[in-house]
Design a protein around this motif. Structure first.
Motif, PDB file in Angstrom:
ATOM      1  N   MET A 185       0.823  -1.276   0.007  1.00 26.24           N
ATOM      2  CA  MET A 185      -0.034  -0.120   0.068  1.00 26.24           C
ATOM      3  C   MET A 185       0.765   1.388  -0.050  1.00 26.24           C
ATOM      4  SD  MET A 185      -2.735   1.364   2.717  1.00 26.24           S
ATOM      5  CE  MET A 185      -3.589  -0.309   2.834  1.00 26.24           C
ATOM      6  N   SER A 186       0.671   2.166  -0.975  1.00 29.65           N
ATOM      7  CA  SER A 186       1.161   3.290  -0.825  1.00 29.65           C
ATOM      8  C   SER A 186       0.915   4.161   0.012  1.00 29.65           C
ATOM      9  CB  SER A 186       1.266   4.145  -2.208  1.00 29.65           C
ATOM     10  OG  SER A 186       1.664   3.338  -3.359  1.00 29.65           O
ATOM     11  N   ILE A 187       1.674   5.058   0.707  1.00 28.10           N
ATOM     12  CA  ILE A 187       1.465   5.993   1.776  1.00 28.10           C
ATOM     13  C   ILE A 187       1.955   7.469   1.330  1.00 28.10           C
ATOM     14  CG2 ILE A 187       1.782   6.894   4.327  1.00 28.10           C
ATOM     15  CD1 ILE A 187       2.281   3.789   4.788  1.00 28.10           C
ATOM     16  N   VAL A 188       1.069   8.408   1.268  1.00 31.10           N
ATOM     17  CA  VAL A 188       1.180   9.759   0.805  1.00 31.10           C
ATOM     18  C   VAL A 188       0.694  10.695   1.855  1.00 31.10           C
ATOM     19  CG1 VAL A 188       1.543   8.987  -1.818  1.00 31.10           C
ATOM     20  CG2 VAL A 188      -0.602   9.804  -0.931  1.00 31.10           C
ATOM     21  N   ASN A 189       1.120  12.062   1.545  1.00 29.58           N
ATOM     22  CA  ASN A 189       0.410  12.958   2.506  1.00 29.58           C
ATOM     23  C   ASN A 189      -0.450  13.672   1.189  1.00 29.58           C
ATOM     24  OD1 ASN A 189       1.975  15.078   0.960  1.00 29.58           O
ATOM     25  ND2 ASN A 189       3.378  15.024   2.206  1.00 29.58           N
ATOM     26  N   PRO A 190      -1.387  14.655   1.870  1.00 30.82           N
ATOM     27  CA  PRO A 190      -2.414  15.446   0.892  1.00 30.82           C
ATOM     28  C   PRO A 190      -1.712  16.129  -0.240  1.00 30.82           C
ATOM     29  CG  PRO A 190      -3.049  15.376   3.105  1.00 30.82           C
ATOM     30  CD  PRO A 190      -1.392  14.959   3.103  1.00 30.82           C
ATOM     31  N   SER A 191      -0.638  16.880   0.024  1.00 26.45           N
ATOM     32  CA  SER A 191       0.091  17.461  -1.000  1.00 26.45           C
ATOM     33  C   SER A 191       0.678  16.637  -2.119  1.00 26.45           C
ATOM     34  CB  SER A 191       1.163  18.517  -0.449  1.00 26.45           C
ATOM     35  OG  SER A 191       0.763  19.410   0.356  1.00 26.45           O
ATOM     36  N   GLN A 192       1.263  15.358  -1.614  1.00 20.07           N
ATOM     37  CA  GLN A 192       1.784  14.649  -2.527  1.00 20.07           C
ATOM     38  C   GLN A 192       0.568  13.719  -3.399  1.00 20.07           C
ATOM     39  OE1 GLN A 192       3.654  11.973   0.373  1.00 20.07           O
ATOM     40  NE2 GLN A 192       5.686  12.781  -0.500  1.00 20.07           N
ATOM     41  N   ALA A 193      -0.407  13.630  -2.652  1.00 24.80           N
ATOM     42  CA  ALA A 193      -1.689  13.020  -3.362  1.00 24.80           C
ATOM     43  C   ALA A 193      -2.253  14.022  -4.618  1.00 24.80           C
ATOM     44  CB  ALA A 193      -2.603  12.768  -2.433  1.00 24.80           C
ATOM     45  N   ARG A 194      -2.386  15.161  -4.284  1.00 23.21           N
ATOM     46  CA  ARG A 194      -2.787  16.284  -5.113  1.00 23.21           C
ATOM     47  C   ARG A 194      -1.770  16.325  -6.489  1.00 23.21           C
ATOM     48  NH1 ARG A 194      -4.289  19.208  -0.677  1.00 23.21           N
ATOM     49  NH2 ARG A 194      -2.329  20.308  -0.486  1.00 23.21           N
ATOM     50  N   LYS A 195      -0.464  16.077  -6.234  1.00 26.53           N
ATOM     51  CA  LYS A 195       0.446  16.078  -7.453  1.00 26.53           C
ATOM     52  C   LYS A 195       0.212  15.146  -8.360  1.00 26.53           C
ATOM     53  CE  LYS A 195       3.972  18.882  -4.799  1.00 26.53           C
ATOM     54  NZ  LYS A 195       5.078  18.859  -4.108  1.00 26.53           N
ATOM     55  N   VAL A 196      -0.078  13.958  -7.882  1.00 24.99           N
ATOM     56  CA  VAL A 196       0.033  12.715  -8.688  1.00 24.99           C
ATOM     57  C   VAL A 196      -1.566  11.952  -8.482  1.00 24.99           C
ATOM     58  CG1 VAL A 196       2.586  12.256  -8.422  1.00 24.99           C
ATOM     59  CG2 VAL A 196       0.862  11.260  -6.653  1.00 24.99           C
ATOM     60  N   PHE A 197      -2.439  12.810  -8.364  1.00 18.92           N
ATOM     61  CA  PHE A 197      -3.717  12.296  -8.230  1.00 18.92           C
ATOM     62  C   PHE A 197      -3.977  11.268  -9.207  1.00 18.92           C
ATOM     63  CE2 PHE A 197      -8.399  12.333  -8.464  1.00 18.92           C
ATOM     64  CZ  PHE A 197      -8.765  11.919  -7.225  1.00 18.92           C
ATOM     65  N   TYR A 198      -4.061  11.549 -10.635  1.00 18.17           N
ATOM     66  CA  TYR A 198      -4.508  10.728 -11.614  1.00 18.17           C
ATOM     67  C   TYR A 198      -3.879   9.271 -11.613  1.00 18.17           C
ATOM     68  CZ  TYR A 198      -7.520  14.513 -13.118  1.00 18.17           C
ATOM     69  OH  TYR A 198      -8.635  15.428 -13.245  1.00 18.17           O
ATOM     70  N   GLN A 199      -2.389   9.242 -11.216  1.00 20.65           N
ATOM     71  CA  GLN A 199      -1.597   8.241 -11.392  1.00 20.65           C
ATOM     72  C   GLN A 199      -2.080   7.250 -10.141  1.00 20.65           C
ATOM     73  OE1 GLN A 199       0.668   7.267 -13.662  1.00 20.65           O
ATOM     74  NE2 GLN A 199       0.604   5.208 -12.475  1.00 20.65           N
ATOM     75  N   LEU A 200      -2.645   8.225  -8.890  1.00 18.19           N
ATOM     76  CA  LEU A 200      -2.976   7.380  -7.943  1.00 18.19           C
ATOM     77  C   LEU A 200      -4.339   6.543  -8.211  1.00 18.19           C
ATOM     78  CD1 LEU A 200      -2.436   9.556  -4.793  1.00 18.19           C
ATOM     79  CD2 LEU A 200      -1.277   7.686  -5.258  1.00 18.19           C
TER      80      LEU A 200
END
Length: 60
Positions: free
Chosen positions: A1-16
């Motif tokens: 399971m990948s773990i990211v913070n909200p800022s990282q999640a926003r940057k790569v949202f479509y990849q997530l």
């Protein structure tokens, strides 16, 4: 399971989204705020976990 913070999640949202849906990899989103944690899973995985179809409301 990948773990990211909200800022990282926003940057790569479509990849997530792609990873969650195509390779069934859940994503854990952790915030600095205590108790603020989210897990993103595909609808297919969610339905398998809860054995009940899920309906979504689209926000405009």
């Amino acid at each position: 399971m990948s773990i990211v913070n909200p800022s990282q999640a926003r940057k790569v949202f479509y990849q997530l989204l792609k990873n969650v849906n195509q390779i069934n990899e859940p994503v854990r989103i952790l915030s600095n705020n205590k108790g603020s944690e989210t897990v993103m899973v595909s609808k297919k995985d969610r339905n398998a976990l809860f054995k009940k179809p899920c309906s979504f409301i689209l926000m405009e």
